[in-house]
Scaffold this active site. Structure first.
Site, PDB file in Angstrom:
ATOM      1  N   HIS A 191       0.839  -1.202   0.000  1.00  0.00           N
ATOM      2  CA  HIS A 191       0.000   0.000   0.000  1.00  0.00           C
ATOM      3  C   HIS A 191       0.868   1.243   0.000  1.00  0.00           C
ATOM      4  CE1 HIS A 191       0.502   1.245   4.279  1.00  0.00           C
ATOM      5  NE2 HIS A 191       0.669  -0.045   4.498  1.00  0.00           N
ATOM      6  N   ASP A 202      -0.642   4.422   0.810  1.00  0.00           N
ATOM      7  CA  ASP A 202      -1.211   5.457   1.669  1.00  0.00           C
ATOM      8  C   ASP A 202      -0.471   5.421   2.999  1.00  0.00           C
ATOM      9  OD1 ASP A 202      -2.462   2.913   2.177  1.00  0.00           O
ATOM     10  OD2 ASP A 202      -3.870   3.959   3.499  1.00  0.00           O
ATOM     11  N   GLU A 218      -5.089   1.361   3.006  1.00  0.00           N
ATOM     12  CA  GLU A 218      -4.740   0.377   4.027  1.00  0.00           C
ATOM     13  C   GLU A 218      -4.837   0.955   5.434  1.00  0.00           C
ATOM     14  OE1 GLU A 218      -2.538  -2.227   6.734  1.00  0.00           O
ATOM     15  OE2 GLU A 218      -2.049  -0.140   6.281  1.00  0.00           O
ATOM     16  N   GLU A 219      -4.358   2.175   5.606  1.00  0.00           N
ATOM     17  CA  GLU A 219      -4.297   2.756   6.957  1.00  0.00           C
ATOM     18  C   GLU A 219      -5.679   3.104   7.486  1.00  0.00           C
ATOM     19  OE1 GLU A 219      -1.764   2.430   8.530  1.00  0.00           O
ATOM     20  OE2 GLU A 219      -0.005   2.596   7.244  1.00  0.00           O
ATOM     21  N   ASP A 250       4.535  -5.870   4.541  1.00  0.00           N
ATOM     22  CA  ASP A 250       3.987  -4.690   5.236  1.00  0.00           C
ATOM     23  C   ASP A 250       4.142  -4.857   6.746  1.00  0.00           C
ATOM     24  OD1 ASP A 250       2.664  -2.329   5.691  1.00  0.00           O
ATOM     25  OD2 ASP A 250       0.668  -3.195   5.503  1.00  0.00           O
ATOM     26  N   HIS A 264     -21.334  25.615  29.454  1.00  0.00           N
ATOM     27  CA  HIS A 264     -20.317  26.242  30.295  1.00  0.00           C
ATOM     28  C   HIS A 264     -20.286  25.488  31.628  1.00  0.00           C
ATOM     29  CE1 HIS A 264     -18.407  29.209  32.856  1.00  0.00           C
ATOM     30  NE2 HIS A 264     -18.129  29.962  31.816  1.00  0.00           N
ATOM     31  N   ARG A 272      -7.270  -6.108  20.046  1.00  0.00           N
ATOM     32  CA  ARG A 272      -6.543  -6.932  19.081  1.00  0.00           C
ATOM     33  C   ARG A 272      -7.033  -8.373  19.194  1.00  0.00           C
ATOM     34  NH1 ARG A 272      -4.024  -4.011  15.038  1.00  0.00           N
ATOM     35  NH2 ARG A 272      -4.108  -1.932  15.960  1.00  0.00           N
ATOM     36  N   HIS A 311       3.657   4.426  12.314  1.00  0.00           N
ATOM     37  CA  HIS A 311       2.503   5.139  12.908  1.00  0.00           C
ATOM     38  C   HIS A 311       2.935   6.151  13.960  1.00  0.00           C
ATOM     39  CE1 HIS A 311      -0.821   2.099  11.660  1.00  0.00           C
ATOM     40  NE2 HIS A 311       0.216   2.029  10.842  1.00  0.00           N
TER      41      HIS A 311
END
Lengths: 478, 478
Positions: A102, A104, A169-170, A198, A230, A345, A447
């Site tokens: 990729h 990007d 991809e990102e 990658d 406020h 993850r 990143h």
């Protein structure tokens, strides 16, 4: 037939073209192809055009594949960057590999803490600093230079080489899955293997990657008053959305890193003795890892636990909150609507659809106990599965041989804590085997601020790809 | 001696000059005197000049007081808007009041959601929409017109009137405290009372304000890795600063709004029966308050609890987090350093110095229990004290009489949830009594889109000030 391999000539060619490769990388990094920012979409389109032109100039059979539009939150749509496909050679007697990459990048601004302009590739002691240098522009270029080198020396490519290069991809590879499904019986019909570069090594030792974690990315939105208030005038009268949001976020994970969402930990495949042994043998220096990221203490203090929790156990990260005050200085605001971004993850044997339900049910039940009048909305915006390969597959044996030839060492067999969702898609749709062959350094800062690609990895990585094509040529066809 | 009061003549004068007053307000609103934006500083200077010229043209003894420069984050400095002081009359046999006001404004842009151009005063059904119309330009003009009306009818001012008008109120009144201290024995030496009209009514019923909350504003910074990390690559190996920060923020306040920091609630002056009775009598419609802010349920469902928690109990607001991901879309980042911004509104008998220690000690102890290797730093960047007046003071009795004369009702005696730090400064430095006499409407939208001042409040408010000067003239000198 075992063909003659002009490795030394090819390797010398690469060495003597180093400056040209660096200049091309500089030209590519200069394009701010940040796919997460729709205002940068013209740059993304330009990046795809540049990629296509490069491959076309080399005589490839190139297509810019329209993959439709992206829907924006406001209901408008914007064109997705086209996917570039290319083909070099179509000899039915040869293996056909398809290289995925990729072009990007992640967002980057000088004021984020970069030491150099992120879109001006800057060489400091042989390290080439720039956003997207390692992720994934240099690896894509290394593959392109691989084909170029064979062409320049008029050496027949040992295998047919296809490319599929995307520009989203990102941001979740929008549209790519559908495109792969659509071209399953055309572009992918003669592909034998898919190669992805990658990711990065774990240490200074070259590595082959056989697994990645998946990712379930969530938005948790709490909405209260119809506009920001406020905090002096209204504080004490309204139940503040931010307080609610902080309250539910705090129930996701314990201080020691234990995921508190019921059912998540139970789904994880147990660590086998064989895995334990493999992890034990991997070259990994905890102290240098600590000093690299600049912490005095990690979540786990021994190598096996640490690598296991990096690669094959799930984890929860809270990335930030949209809608709250995020600037420097002070502002006396009660934000009316706040959206937390967090992700989990994924690892075998978790299932994103199940995780979605587990997280959503849990947060709604936790929120209900607060008896807040505010409205909670939990959505899973990414549900990418993990991927795991067999390290005994001939594709990996070929990889080990190529590493041995270029670097004269055995590669580490590693997994990746991050997610490369497309690997799972390639596997599921095409049924072909996949190898991940990284060339990025362990300290490339993907990143992050000050992302870089080292000249060493860029150049020796190109040689690795050259050697790998030769090794793949000798595999039996699947 | 009780002097003759030509209230009807003065009142008629005001009525017949309404269009002139609206035009002056239009001229003032047209100046974008946004003190938070240094690029607008020339407008702020012009606004101070216009104010000074207006007062000078009326024969006042006017000074533009230099209060120095403002330091910018980049180390440069920019001149602060001068403070305008003015004096009308110096008869030692009369009382001397000093009116405080400000002519700077909050930021406003049409695209923030204004229905009309914010700097073009627009009359819709008698409501004058424009940034700064209610906060605080019309009230300042109403005071100026008060003096003008007496002058125009050649009626002796019943008291000496001083003005102190600043141009940095919306940005923290930089330089004003020092200026007040410096002029304690000069400009302020003969001042008997200070009048502030920088707030609003609670309902359609006129009000006198006798208290404001203070504000302790905190930064809580958690610092971990030396730079942001990729959550896929590093998630599971590091103890994330964001998890720590969320964890400690969640210990500040309970879902029902109870402050959990030890010692804070204990310091609050108990609600007296008399206060309870006062709150009970105040005109306040909970349903319209709910629909105005757009919530289905408030923190408290009865009027007394609600008003008490708005005005005379402390509250914690978490404003946001700096350093975490705050944009739209998704980003897979582990933020390396995150800074929460939260504030605690102060009430009697809390003490900012004590609150600072309570909050800091508490957060450090909560953080220590997490056994995190990350670093916590808690700082209090603002420590503004609350202000509370005695509603039985003759100054307030005079206010009640003036309201009764103009509106023929008893005023609500109210407090303000927000902070007007200058009140406390005036009190502490000059030792004089202060009254807050608002004329703004409850729905004027201060600091919000579509701020407005109604003609009714502007004109009747001017009459209130006229009547008030008469009442104050008859107070015994302190």
């Amino acid at each position: 037939v075992r063909c003659i391999f002009f490795y030394d000539e090819l390797s010398q060619y690469v060495d003597s073209h180093q400056e040209e490769y660096v200049q091309t990388l500089r030209d590519w990094v200069a394009v701010e192809s940040d796919s997460s920012d729709v205002l940068r979409r013209p740059d993304c389109h330009r990046m795809m055009d540049m990629t296509a032109e490069k491959l076309q100039a080399m005589g490839g059979k190139v297509e810019l594949v329209d993959i439709g539009v992206q829907e924006l939150p406001d209901g408008k749509t914007v064109a997705l960057p086209k996917v570039v496909t290319a083909q070099f050679g179509s000899d039915p007697n040869k293996q056909t590999v398809c290289v995925y990459g990729h072009v990007d990048v992640q967002p980057a601004k000088l004021e984020d803490g970069w030491a150099t302009e992120p879109y001006n590739l800057t060489d400091i002691n042989g390290h080439l600093y720039g956003r997207g240098a390692s992720d994934n522009k240099a690896p894509v270029l290394a593959w392109i230079h691989t084909v170029e080198a064979y062409q320049a020396l008029s050496i027949d490519l040992p295998v047919n080489v296809k490319f599929i290069i995307e520009g989203m991809e990102e941001t979740g590879s929008n549209g790519l899955d559908a495109m792969i499904v659509a071209q399953k019986d055309t572009f992918f019909s003669d592909v034998d293997y898919i190669i992805i570069s990658d990711c990065g090594w774990l240490s200074r030792r070259p590595a082959l990657t056989y697994g990645t974690r998946g990712n379930c990315y969530f938005f948790a939105e709490v909405e209260g008053p119809k506009q920001d208030l406020h905090s002096g005038v209204y504080g004490g009268t309204v139940i503040e959305p931010m307080t609610d949001l902080i309250g539910i976020l705090d129930t996701l994970i314990s201080p020691s890193g234990k995921i508190l969402i019921p059912g998540i930990r139970e789904a994880v495949a147990p660590l086998s003795d064989e895995e334990w042994k493999m992890y034990q043998d991997i070259e990994f220096d905890i102290e240098s890892f600590k000093s690299k990221i600049g912490v005095s203490q990690l979540m786990y203090s021994n190598k096996v636990d640490l690598l296991a929790h990096r690669w094959r156990y799930p984890t929860v990260t809270i990335h930030g909150i949209e809608g709250a005050f995020s600037g420097p200085g002070s502002k006396t605001v009660i934000p009316a609507k706040v959206i937390a971004k967090f992700s989990i993850r994924q690892v075998p044997n978790m299932d994103p659809a199940v995780v979605k339900k587990q997280v959503t049910d849990y947060l709604y039940s936790v929120f209900a106990k607060r008896k807040s009048p505010n409205k909670l909305k939990v959505t899973m915006i990414i549900g990418a599965k993990p991927w795991l390969a067999d390290t005994k597959h001939p594709l990996y044996e070929a990889g080990k041989a190529a590493v041995k030839r270029v670097f004269d060492v055995e590669p580490d067999l590693i997994r990746e804590g991050g997610t490369i969702p497309i690997a799972k898609t390639f596997e599921d749709v095409t049924g072909k085997s996949i190898i991940m062959m990284p060339i990025g350094g362990f300290d490339d800062g993907l990143h992050s601020q000050n992302e870089k690609m080292s000249r060493y990895n860029y150049i020796e990585g190109t040689k690795l790809f050259i050697a790998y094509l030769h090794e793949v040529a000798h595999l039996k066809k699947d």
